[in-house]
Write a protein that holds these residues in place. Structure first.
Motif, PDB file in Angstrom:
ATOM      1  N   CYS A 141     -28.686   1.531  29.655  1.00 23.16           N
ATOM      2  CA  CYS A 141     -27.816   0.914  28.660  1.00 23.16           C
ATOM      3  C   CYS A 141     -28.679   0.601  27.452  1.00 23.16           C
ATOM      4  O   CYS A 141     -29.619  -0.203  27.547  1.00 23.16           O
ATOM      5  CB  CYS A 141     -27.188  -0.354  29.217  1.00 23.16           C
ATOM      6  SG  CYS A 141     -26.174  -1.273  28.036  1.00 23.16           S
ATOM      7  N   GLN A 188     -24.381   1.429  24.759  1.00 26.76           N
ATOM      8  CA  GLN A 188     -23.910   2.702  25.292  1.00 26.76           C
ATOM      9  C   GLN A 188     -24.628   2.997  26.597  1.00 26.76           C
ATOM     10  O   GLN A 188     -25.865   2.965  26.644  1.00 26.76           O
ATOM     11  CB  GLN A 188     -24.139   3.830  24.300  1.00 26.76           C
ATOM     12  CG  GLN A 188     -23.676   5.195  24.790  1.00 26.76           C
ATOM     13  CD  GLN A 188     -22.173   5.247  25.053  1.00 26.76           C
ATOM     14  OE1 GLN A 188     -21.365   4.932  24.192  1.00 26.76           O
ATOM     15  NE2 GLN A 188     -21.807   5.641  26.265  1.00 26.76           N
ATOM     16  N   ASN A 213     -21.662  -3.513  28.450  1.00 23.92           N
ATOM     17  CA  ASN A 213     -21.135  -4.210  27.289  1.00 23.92           C
ATOM     18  C   ASN A 213     -21.864  -5.529  27.151  1.00 23.92           C
ATOM     19  O   ASN A 213     -22.425  -6.066  28.116  1.00 23.92           O
ATOM     20  CB  ASN A 213     -19.634  -4.456  27.428  1.00 23.92           C
ATOM     21  CG  ASN A 213     -18.938  -4.595  26.089  1.00 23.92           C
ATOM     22  OD1 ASN A 213     -19.568  -4.931  25.084  1.00 23.92           O
ATOM     23  ND2 ASN A 213     -17.648  -4.338  26.050  1.00 23.92           N
ATOM     24  N   THR A 262     -26.888   0.702  20.285  1.00 22.69           N
ATOM     25  CA  THR A 262     -26.536   1.830  19.410  1.00 22.69           C
ATOM     26  C   THR A 262     -27.194   1.717  18.045  1.00 22.69           C
ATOM     27  O   THR A 262     -27.217   2.685  17.292  1.00 22.69           O
ATOM     28  CB  THR A 262     -25.011   1.903  19.246  1.00 22.69           C
ATOM     29  OG1 THR A 262     -24.538   0.650  18.724  1.00 22.69           O
ATOM     30  CG2 THR A 262     -24.334   2.194  20.574  1.00 22.69           C
ATOM     31  N   TYR A 311     -19.763   1.551  32.482  1.00 24.40           N
ATOM     32  CA  TYR A 311     -19.924   1.053  31.129  1.00 24.40           C
ATOM     33  C   TYR A 311     -20.894  -0.128  31.117  1.00 24.40           C
ATOM     34  O   TYR A 311     -21.041  -0.831  32.114  1.00 24.40           O
ATOM     35  CB  TYR A 311     -18.586   0.540  30.574  1.00 24.40           C
ATOM     36  CG  TYR A 311     -17.447   1.529  30.571  1.00 24.40           C
ATOM     37  CD1 TYR A 311     -16.657   1.717  31.702  1.00 24.40           C
ATOM     38  CD2 TYR A 311     -17.148   2.258  29.424  1.00 24.40           C
ATOM     39  CE1 TYR A 311     -15.603   2.607  31.699  1.00 24.40           C
ATOM     40  CE2 TYR A 311     -16.082   3.151  29.407  1.00 24.40           C
ATOM     41  CZ  TYR A 311     -15.323   3.316  30.549  1.00 24.40           C
ATOM     42  OH  TYR A 311     -14.274   4.202  30.535  1.00 24.40           O
ATOM     43  N   VAL A 340     -19.335  -0.250  18.330  1.00 30.78           N
ATOM     44  CA  VAL A 340     -19.893  -0.235  19.683  1.00 30.78           C
ATOM     45  C   VAL A 340     -21.354  -0.660  19.621  1.00 30.78           C
ATOM     46  O   VAL A 340     -22.136  -0.126  18.846  1.00 30.78           O
ATOM     47  CB  VAL A 340     -19.771   1.163  20.317  1.00 30.78           C
ATOM     48  CG1 VAL A 340     -20.467   1.209  21.666  1.00 30.78           C
ATOM     49  CG2 VAL A 340     -18.296   1.550  20.457  1.00 30.78           C
ATOM     50  N   GLN A 341     -21.707  -1.615  20.448  1.00 31.98           N
ATOM     51  CA  GLN A 341     -23.082  -2.105  20.398  1.00 31.98           C
ATOM     52  C   GLN A 341     -23.963  -1.520  21.476  1.00 31.98           C
ATOM     53  O   GLN A 341     -25.149  -1.289  21.258  1.00 31.98           O
ATOM     54  CB  GLN A 341     -23.067  -3.639  20.520  1.00 31.98           C
ATOM     55  CG  GLN A 341     -22.391  -4.332  19.357  1.00 31.98           C
ATOM     56  CD  GLN A 341     -22.692  -5.811  19.332  1.00 31.98           C
ATOM     57  OE1 GLN A 341     -23.528  -6.316  20.076  1.00 31.98           O
ATOM     58  NE2 GLN A 341     -21.996  -6.541  18.475  1.00 31.98           N
ATOM     59  N   ASP A 371     -16.920  -3.931  21.271  1.00 30.87           N
ATOM     60  CA  ASP A 371     -16.153  -2.710  21.531  1.00 30.87           C
ATOM     61  C   ASP A 371     -16.785  -1.913  22.673  1.00 30.87           C
ATOM     62  O   ASP A 371     -18.009  -1.865  22.812  1.00 30.87           O
ATOM     63  CB  ASP A 371     -16.104  -1.839  20.274  1.00 30.87           C
ATOM     64  CG  ASP A 371     -15.271  -2.476  19.186  1.00 30.87           C
ATOM     65  OD1 ASP A 371     -15.443  -2.084  18.022  1.00 30.87           O
ATOM     66  OD2 ASP A 371     -14.435  -3.355  19.503  1.00 30.87           O
ATOM     67  N   TRP A 372     -15.934  -1.235  23.434  1.00 30.78           N
ATOM     68  CA  TRP A 372     -16.411  -0.453  24.571  1.00 30.78           C
ATOM     69  C   TRP A 372     -16.926   0.900  24.116  1.00 30.78           C
ATOM     70  O   TRP A 372     -16.328   1.553  23.280  1.00 30.78           O
ATOM     71  CB  TRP A 372     -15.277  -0.239  25.572  1.00 30.78           C
ATOM     72  CG  TRP A 372     -14.858  -1.493  26.260  1.00 30.78           C
ATOM     73  CD1 TRP A 372     -13.821  -2.305  25.907  1.00 30.78           C
ATOM     74  CD2 TRP A 372     -15.468  -2.092  27.400  1.00 30.78           C
ATOM     75  NE1 TRP A 372     -13.747  -3.373  26.759  1.00 30.78           N
ATOM     76  CE2 TRP A 372     -14.739  -3.263  27.688  1.00 30.78           C
ATOM     77  CE3 TRP A 372     -16.536  -1.752  28.218  1.00 30.78           C
ATOM     78  CZ2 TRP A 372     -15.069  -4.108  28.763  1.00 30.78           C
ATOM     79  CZ3 TRP A 372     -16.870  -2.593  29.283  1.00 30.78           C
ATOM     80  CH2 TRP A 372     -16.137  -3.762  29.535  1.00 30.78           C
ATOM     81  N   GLY A 373     -18.030   1.329  24.698  1.00 30.37           N
ATOM     82  CA  GLY A 373     -18.532   2.675  24.490  1.00 30.37           C
ATOM     83  C   GLY A 373     -17.803   3.662  25.386  1.00 30.37           C
ATOM     84  O   GLY A 373     -16.861   3.311  26.084  1.00 30.37           O
ATOM     85  N   GLN A 374     -18.256   4.906  25.386  1.00 26.47           N
ATOM     86  CA  GLN A 374     -17.580   5.951  26.155  1.00 26.47           C
ATOM     87  C   GLN A 374     -17.827   5.836  27.646  1.00 26.47           C
ATOM     88  O   GLN A 374     -17.053   6.329  28.451  1.00 26.47           O
ATOM     89  CB  GLN A 374     -18.035   7.326  25.672  1.00 26.47           C
ATOM     90  CG  GLN A 374     -17.551   7.685  24.279  1.00 26.47           C
ATOM     91  CD  GLN A 374     -17.939   9.090  23.895  1.00 26.47           C
ATOM     92  OE1 GLN A 374     -18.863   9.674  24.448  1.00 26.47           O
ATOM     93  NE2 GLN A 374     -17.243   9.648  22.924  1.00 26.47           N
TER      94      GLN A 374
END
Length: 112
Positions: free
Chosen positions: A21, A4, A95, A24, A93, A1-2, A101-104
Motif C-alpha cells: 500500500c 493504492q 485506505n 499516490t 484495498y 485517491v491517497q 477516496d477508494w483506489g482501484q
C-alpha cells in the motif's frame, strides 16, 4: 485517491502473497490506515487496522495468518498473507483513517 494497493495475484490454497500500500503522491505520509477486501457479491469488509501508534488489529477471519508491517523509508505499508484460503479471494484495498477516496484495489485469487 491517497493510497493504492498492489501486489495481488493468483495463488494456490495454503500459499502466500504480500500486498503493498503506497501513497499516490510524495507529500502524503501514511499514518493510520486500514486494509479492506470485497469478495464478489459481498460487502466490503475490514481485515486489518494499523493505528497511528503502531498497534495493529486484525479481523477474526485473518488473525494469525495476515500480518501488517510498514517501511517508513518507503512510506509503504504491507499486508503479508500466509496460509491463504479460497475464501480469501477478493479485491483488496487500503485506505487512510479517516477514509479518503477508494483506489482501484488489487485482485487476490486463491485456488483450491
Amino acid at each position: 485517491v491517497q493510497l493504492q494497493a498492489s501486489g495481488g495475484g493468483l495463488v494456490q490454497s495454503g500459499g502466500s502473497l504480500r500486498l503493498s500500500c503506497a501513497a499516490t503522491r510524495s507529500n502524503i505520509n501514511i499514518g493510520a490506515m486500514a486494509w479492506w477486501r470485497q469478495a464478489p457479491g459481498k460487502r466490503r469488509e475490514q481485515v486489518a487496522v494499523l493505528a497511528s501508534d503502531g498497534n495493529v488489529f486484525y479481523s477474526d477471519d485473518v488473525k494469525g495468518r495476515f500480518t501488517v508491517s510498514r517501511d517508513n523509508a518507503k512510506n509503504t505499508v504491507y499486508l503479508q498473507m500466509d496460509s491463504l484460503k479460497p475464501e480469501d479471494t477478493a479485491v483488496y484495498y487500503c485506505n487512510t483513517l479517516p477514509y479518503s477516496d477508494w483506489g482501484q484495489g488489487t485482485q487476490v485469487t486463491v485456488s483450491s
